[in-house]
Design a protein around this motif. Sequence first.
Motif, mmCIF file in Angstrom:
data_model
loop_
_atom_site.group_PDB
_atom_site.id
_atom_site.type_symbol
_atom_site.label_atom_id
_atom_site.label_comp_id
_atom_site.label_asym_id
_atom_site.label_seq_id
_atom_site.Cartn_x
_atom_site.Cartn_y
_atom_site.Cartn_z
ATOM 1 N N LEU A 176 72.571 34.331 41.521
ATOM 2 C CA LEU A 176 72.156 35.062 40.328
ATOM 3 C C LEU A 176 72.891 34.552 39.099
ATOM 4 O O LEU A 176 73.945 33.927 39.195
ATOM 5 C CB LEU A 176 72.414 36.559 40.522
ATOM 6 N N CYS A 177 72.337 34.884 37.936
ATOM 7 C CA CYS A 177 72.829 34.319 36.677
ATOM 8 C C CYS A 177 73.336 35.410 35.741
ATOM 9 O O CYS A 177 72.718 36.471 35.603
ATOM 10 C CB CYS A 177 71.694 33.549 36.008
ATOM 11 N N ASP B 71 59.548 32.882 33.202
ATOM 12 C CA ASP B 71 60.288 32.397 34.368
ATOM 13 C C ASP B 71 61.092 31.163 33.968
ATOM 14 O O ASP B 71 60.645 30.042 34.124
ATOM 15 C CB ASP B 71 59.315 32.077 35.506
ATOM 16 N N THR B 72 62.271 31.404 33.445
ATOM 17 C CA THR B 72 63.127 30.315 32.970
ATOM 18 C C THR B 72 64.340 30.112 33.875
ATOM 19 O O THR B 72 64.701 28.987 34.212
ATOM 20 C CB THR B 72 63.614 30.589 31.526
ATOM 21 N N LEU B 73 64.959 31.203 34.299
ATOM 22 C CA LEU B 73 66.202 31.087 35.072
ATOM 23 C C LEU B 73 65.965 30.497 36.456
ATOM 24 O O LEU B 73 66.745 29.661 36.928
ATOM 25 C CB LEU B 73 66.883 32.458 35.216
ATOM 26 N N GLU B 74 64.877 30.924 37.098
ATOM 27 C CA GLU B 74 64.664 30.509 38.492
ATOM 28 C C GLU B 74 64.524 28.998 38.650
ATOM 29 O O GLU B 74 65.232 28.385 39.454
ATOM 30 C CB GLU B 74 63.429 31.222 39.065
ATOM 31 N N PRO B 75 63.638 28.331 37.880
ATOM 32 C CA PRO B 75 63.544 26.872 38.039
ATOM 33 C C PRO B 75 64.829 26.145 37.660
ATOM 34 O O PRO B 75 65.147 25.103 38.224
ATOM 35 C CB PRO B 75 62.380 26.474 37.118
ATOM 36 N N ALA B 76 65.576 26.704 36.697
ATOM 37 C CA ALA B 76 66.854 26.077 36.328
ATOM 38 C C ALA B 76 67.846 26.161 37.487
ATOM 39 O O ALA B 76 68.510 25.181 37.833
ATOM 40 C CB ALA B 76 67.421 26.746 35.081
ATOM 41 N N ILE B 77 67.916 27.321 38.123
ATOM 42 C CA ILE B 77 68.807 27.484 39.276
ATOM 43 C C ILE B 77 68.374 26.550 40.412
ATOM 44 O O ILE B 77 69.210 25.928 41.078
ATOM 45 C CB ILE B 77 68.828 28.964 39.738
ATOM 46 N N ASN B 78 67.059 26.407 40.593
ATOM 47 C CA ASN B 78 66.558 25.540 41.670
ATOM 48 C C ASN B 78 66.996 24.093 41.483
ATOM 49 O O ASN B 78 67.216 23.372 42.463
ATOM 50 C CB ASN B 78 65.030 25.616 41.749
ATOM 51 N N VAL B 79 67.116 23.648 40.223
ATOM 52 C CA VAL B 79 67.549 22.269 39.964
ATOM 53 C C VAL B 79 68.968 22.051 40.493
ATOM 54 O O VAL B 79 69.297 20.984 41.016
ATOM 55 C CB VAL B 79 67.457 21.938 38.454
ATOM 56 N N ALA C 35 81.552 37.705 33.346
ATOM 57 C CA ALA C 35 80.405 37.236 34.128
ATOM 58 C C ALA C 35 80.688 37.315 35.623
ATOM 59 O O ALA C 35 81.701 36.822 36.094
ATOM 60 C CB ALA C 35 80.063 35.805 33.725
ATOM 61 N N ARG C 36 79.758 37.923 36.352
ATOM 62 C CA ARG C 36 79.912 38.041 37.799
ATOM 63 C C ARG C 36 78.884 37.202 38.552
ATOM 64 O O ARG C 36 78.907 37.130 39.773
ATOM 65 C CB ARG C 36 79.800 39.513 38.218
ATOM 66 N N GLY C 37 77.953 36.592 37.822
ATOM 67 C CA GLY C 37 76.937 35.763 38.462
ATOM 68 C C GLY C 37 77.513 34.424 38.917
ATOM 69 O O GLY C 37 78.533 33.969 38.406
ATOM 70 N N GLN C 38 76.825 33.800 39.831
ATOM 71 C CA GLN C 38 77.238 32.474 40.311
ATOM 72 C C GLN C 38 76.996 31.410 39.233
ATOM 73 O O GLN C 38 77.681 30.403 39.160
ATOM 74 C CB GLN C 38 76.438 32.124 41.572
ATOM 75 N N TYR C 39 75.977 31.678 38.387
ATOM 76 C CA TYR C 39 75.637 30.762 37.293
ATOM 77 C C TYR C 39 75.806 31.479 35.966
ATOM 78 O O TYR C 39 75.661 32.706 35.897
ATOM 79 C CB TYR C 39 74.181 30.291 37.422
ATOM 80 N N ILE C 40 76.072 30.690 34.911
ATOM 81 C CA ILE C 40 76.096 31.280 33.578
ATOM 82 C C ILE C 40 75.172 30.492 32.662
ATOM 83 O O ILE C 40 75.030 29.277 32.797
ATOM 84 C CB ILE C 40 77.518 31.343 32.973
ATOM 85 N N LEU C 41 74.551 31.214 31.744
ATOM 86 C CA LEU C 41 73.733 30.598 30.700
ATOM 87 C C LEU C 41 74.299 31.030 29.361
ATOM 88 O O LEU C 41 74.339 32.229 29.057
ATOM 89 C CB LEU C 41 72.271 31.047 30.822
#
Length: 226
Positions: free
Chosen positions: A3-4, A97-105, A80-86
């Motif tokens: 999660l982000c 749907d912006t975060l999901e494809p970015a995380i997939n990369v 921030a507690r997410g695994q990813y940060i933006l």
Amino acid sequence: EGLCSVVIVSYKTGEILMDCIRSVLEQNRLHQLILVDNGNSKQTVQLLNKIADNEPKLEIITGHGNVGFSRGCNLGVRRARGQYILLLNPDTILQSDTLEPAINVFQTHPNTSALTVRMENTDGTEQRGARRVEQFRLDRFAPNHPHFQRLNLNETGPLTKPTAVQCISGAFMFMPKKVYLELGGMDEDFFLHVEDIDFCMRIEKMGGSILYLPTVSVTHKRSTSD
């Protein structure tokens, strides 16, 4: 999983901020949205508090005054507690749907340290400057520095797959939180405008890679952050 946490540093942003926040809260894979209030109107802060009352994912950090972009980012990431940060500019609108494809990369390109996406003007044309540094003119100070060569990717024609770049804009800077922490965050000696380039240079020194993702786009209205 994966999660982000989105961090927005906002200073006198105006109405576009609400559109930005709404676009973030609609995202799949969003863990939390951290808004760092570096100074907004009372009316804006009231609106933010109203949204936060009904939206547990929105957290507001306020009362510290205008501490600049770098320190604002660092304040936000501490929460921030997410695994990813933006890191996201407050005048940017995410598509649904912006975060999901970015995380997939990051899953498909595991050596990636950070990435950005296609930044568009409101008419859908690509915004110059999201994946080059000419707008900052730092290349004038060190024209032979390898970091400032081959950066003008806008001239190479349309890209269709994730592409390595050397520098991206702080308007949309996506990364695993551990990368941000390993680099010690943004350099607080900078108040505004070159800290994202400094951050990218430190990624490169660390041996990391930065990707530009042309298949995902966001709208950057540039109302207050030009």
